[in-house]
Enzyme design. Structure first.
Site, PDB file in Angstrom:
ATOM      1  N   CYS A  77      11.361  48.929  49.562  1.00 23.63           N
ATOM      2  CA  CYS A  77      12.817  49.033  49.419  1.00 23.63           C
ATOM      3  C   CYS A  77      13.471  47.685  49.721  1.00 23.63           C
ATOM      4  O   CYS A  77      13.235  47.105  50.788  1.00 23.63           O
ATOM      5  CB  CYS A  77      13.314  50.103  50.378  1.00 23.63           C
ATOM      6  SG  CYS A  77      14.988  49.904  50.956  1.00 23.63           S
ATOM      7  N   GLU A  78      14.265  47.184  48.805  1.00 24.34           N
ATOM      8  CA  GLU A  78      14.840  45.853  49.007  1.00 24.34           C
ATOM      9  C   GLU A  78      15.984  45.855  50.021  1.00 24.34           C
ATOM     10  O   GLU A  78      16.402  44.807  50.471  1.00 24.34           O
ATOM     11  CB  GLU A  78      15.302  45.253  47.673  1.00 24.34           C
ATOM     12  CG  GLU A  78      16.503  45.911  47.051  1.00 24.34           C
ATOM     13  CD  GLU A  78      16.894  45.219  45.746  1.00 24.34           C
ATOM     14  OE1 GLU A  78      16.065  44.482  45.196  1.00 24.34           O
ATOM     15  OE2 GLU A  78      18.043  45.427  45.306  1.00 24.34           O
ATOM     16  N   HIS A  79      16.467  47.028  50.370  1.00 25.69           N
ATOM     17  CA  HIS A  79      17.548  47.071  51.363  1.00 25.69           C
ATOM     18  C   HIS A  79      17.033  46.981  52.794  1.00 25.69           C
ATOM     19  O   HIS A  79      17.732  46.498  53.677  1.00 25.69           O
ATOM     20  CB  HIS A  79      18.358  48.368  51.217  1.00 25.69           C
ATOM     21  CG  HIS A  79      19.151  48.414  49.950  1.00 25.69           C
ATOM     22  ND1 HIS A  79      19.540  49.591  49.355  1.00 25.69           N
ATOM     23  CD2 HIS A  79      19.608  47.420  49.157  1.00 25.69           C
ATOM     24  CE1 HIS A  79      20.208  49.320  48.251  1.00 25.69           C
ATOM     25  NE2 HIS A  79      20.261  48.013  48.105  1.00 25.69           N
ATOM     26  N   HIS A  80      15.831  47.497  53.031  1.00 24.54           N
ATOM     27  CA  HIS A  80      15.303  47.541  54.400  1.00 24.54           C
ATOM     28  C   HIS A  80      13.928  46.892  54.547  1.00 24.54           C
ATOM     29  O   HIS A  80      13.405  46.830  55.657  1.00 24.54           O
ATOM     30  CB  HIS A  80      15.197  48.995  54.874  1.00 24.54           C
ATOM     31  CG  HIS A  80      16.505  49.718  54.902  1.00 24.54           C
ATOM     32  ND1 HIS A  80      16.969  50.458  53.828  1.00 24.54           N
ATOM     33  CD2 HIS A  80      17.448  49.814  55.867  1.00 24.54           C
ATOM     34  CE1 HIS A  80      18.146  50.976  54.141  1.00 24.54           C
ATOM     35  NE2 HIS A  80      18.460  50.610  55.363  1.00 24.54           N
ATOM     36  N   GLN A  99      14.487  52.418  43.716  1.00 25.24           N
ATOM     37  CA  GLN A  99      13.799  53.412  42.903  1.00 25.24           C
ATOM     38  C   GLN A  99      14.423  53.531  41.501  1.00 25.24           C
ATOM     39  O   GLN A  99      13.715  53.622  40.499  1.00 25.24           O
ATOM     40  CB  GLN A  99      13.832  54.772  43.613  1.00 25.24           C
ATOM     41  CG  GLN A  99      13.072  55.850  42.840  1.00 25.24           C
ATOM     42  CD  GLN A  99      13.003  57.159  43.582  1.00 25.24           C
ATOM     43  OE1 GLN A  99      13.051  57.182  44.809  1.00 25.24           O
ATOM     44  NE2 GLN A  99      12.887  58.254  42.860  1.00 25.24           N
ATOM     45  N   HIS A 142      11.294  57.775  50.976  1.00 27.47           N
ATOM     46  CA  HIS A 142      11.730  56.457  51.440  1.00 27.47           C
ATOM     47  C   HIS A 142      11.614  56.396  52.953  1.00 27.47           C
ATOM     48  O   HIS A 142      12.326  57.113  53.649  1.00 27.47           O
ATOM     49  CB  HIS A 142      13.178  56.200  50.997  1.00 27.47           C
ATOM     50  CG  HIS A 142      13.320  56.029  49.520  1.00 27.47           C
ATOM     51  ND1 HIS A 142      13.642  54.823  48.949  1.00 27.47           N
ATOM     52  CD2 HIS A 142      13.142  56.894  48.512  1.00 27.47           C
ATOM     53  CE1 HIS A 142      13.673  54.963  47.619  1.00 27.47           C
ATOM     54  NE2 HIS A 142      13.384  56.215  47.335  1.00 27.47           N
ATOM     55  N   CYS A 147      12.651  54.218  54.838  1.00 26.24           N
ATOM     56  CA  CYS A 147      13.902  53.760  55.452  1.00 26.24           C
ATOM     57  C   CYS A 147      14.816  54.950  55.749  1.00 26.24           C
ATOM     58  O   CYS A 147      15.754  54.839  56.529  1.00 26.24           O
ATOM     59  CB  CYS A 147      14.611  52.722  54.589  1.00 26.24           C
ATOM     60  SG  CYS A 147      15.166  53.324  52.994  1.00 26.24           S
TER      61      CYS A 147
HETATM   62 ZN    ZN Z   1      15.958  51.414  52.146  1.00 30.08          ZN
END
Ligand code: ZN
Length: 182
Positions: A76-79, A117, A145, A147
Site C-alpha cells: 500500500c503506497e499510503h502506509h 488496489q 489491507h 494497514c
Molecule cells: Zn494503506
C-alpha cells in the site's frame, strides 16, 4: 534501481526514532534485510506486462477465459504496509489467447510496486485490453489491507473488493463470472 544503502540508513534512522537500539543483536541485520525486501517488493517497476503477453496462441471458438484465485501480495503506497489477496481475470478472446501462467506474471508486474488496489486493478485490465485486444475483459481483486487490519480500525479479515471492466462484458456475463469466483 533500488539504492539499498540509502534504505539501510533510513531504516536505522527509523529504529532510532522509535527509541530502539539499532545495534542490539536482533536488529543488527534488520536494515539490510529491509533493504533487500524493498528491492524485491518493488521489482515490478523494472518489469513490463507487454513482455509477458507478447506470446499468444490462436483461439478457436472460446467464449470466455477465467483464471481465478491468482494470489498476490502488494504494498500500500499510503502506509508501506502489505495488502494481499486474489486476482481473478476473465476475458472474452478475440482470436488470441495467452498462456495462463502469463496472467499470473502480469499480476506480479503490478503487485510488486507501491500500489493502490483500485489502480492495480485498472492497470491489469488495461494491460490485457491493450496486448490481447479481447472483446472484453473483467478483472476482480479481493484483498486484505494490513494497514486496516494491523492498525487503525483493526478489522481483521475484512476484505476490499474492486472490479474493472474494459470492452464489452455484459451484466449477465459479469454476474456469471462473479458466481464462479465467489
Ligand atoms: Zn494503506
Amino acid at each position: 534501481m533500488v539504492d539499498k544503502e540509502r534504505i539501510e540508513r533510513a531504516v536505522a534512522e527509523i529504529l532510532q526514532a522509535i527509541g530502539e537500539d539499532p545495534n542490539r543483536e536482533g536488529l543488527r541485520d534488520t536494515p539490510a534485510r529491509v533493504a533487500r525486501m524493498y528491492e524485491e517488493i518493488t521489482s515490478g517497476y523494472l518489469d513490463d506486462a507487454s513482455k509477458h503477453l507478447a506470446k499468444t496462441f490462436a483461439e478457436q471458438g472460446g467464449e470466455l477465459v477465467l483464471e481465478k484465485d491468482i494470489s498476490f501480495s502488494s504494498t500500500c503506497e499510503h502506509h508501506l504496509m502489505p495488502f494481499f489477496g486474489k486476482v481473478h481475470i476473465a476475458y472474452i478472446p478475440n482470436g488470441k489467447v495467452v498462456g495462463l501462467s502469463k496472467l499470473a506474471r502480469v499480476v506480479e508486474v503490478y503487485a510488486r510496486r507501491l500500489q493502490l488496489q483500485e489502480r492495480m486493478n485498472a492497470e491489469i485490465a488495461d494491460a490485457i485490453d491493450k496486448e490481447l485486444s479481447p472483446k472484453g475483459v473483467f478483472v476482480v481483486i479481493e484483498a486484505e489491507h494490513t494497514c486496516m487490519t494491523a492498525r487503525g480500525i483493526k478489522k481483521v479479515g475484512s476484505k476490499t473488493v474492486t472490479m474493472a471492466k474494459r470492452g464489452e462484458f455484459s451484466e449477465e456475463l459479469k454476474n456469471q463470472v462473479l458466481a464462479l469466483i465467489f
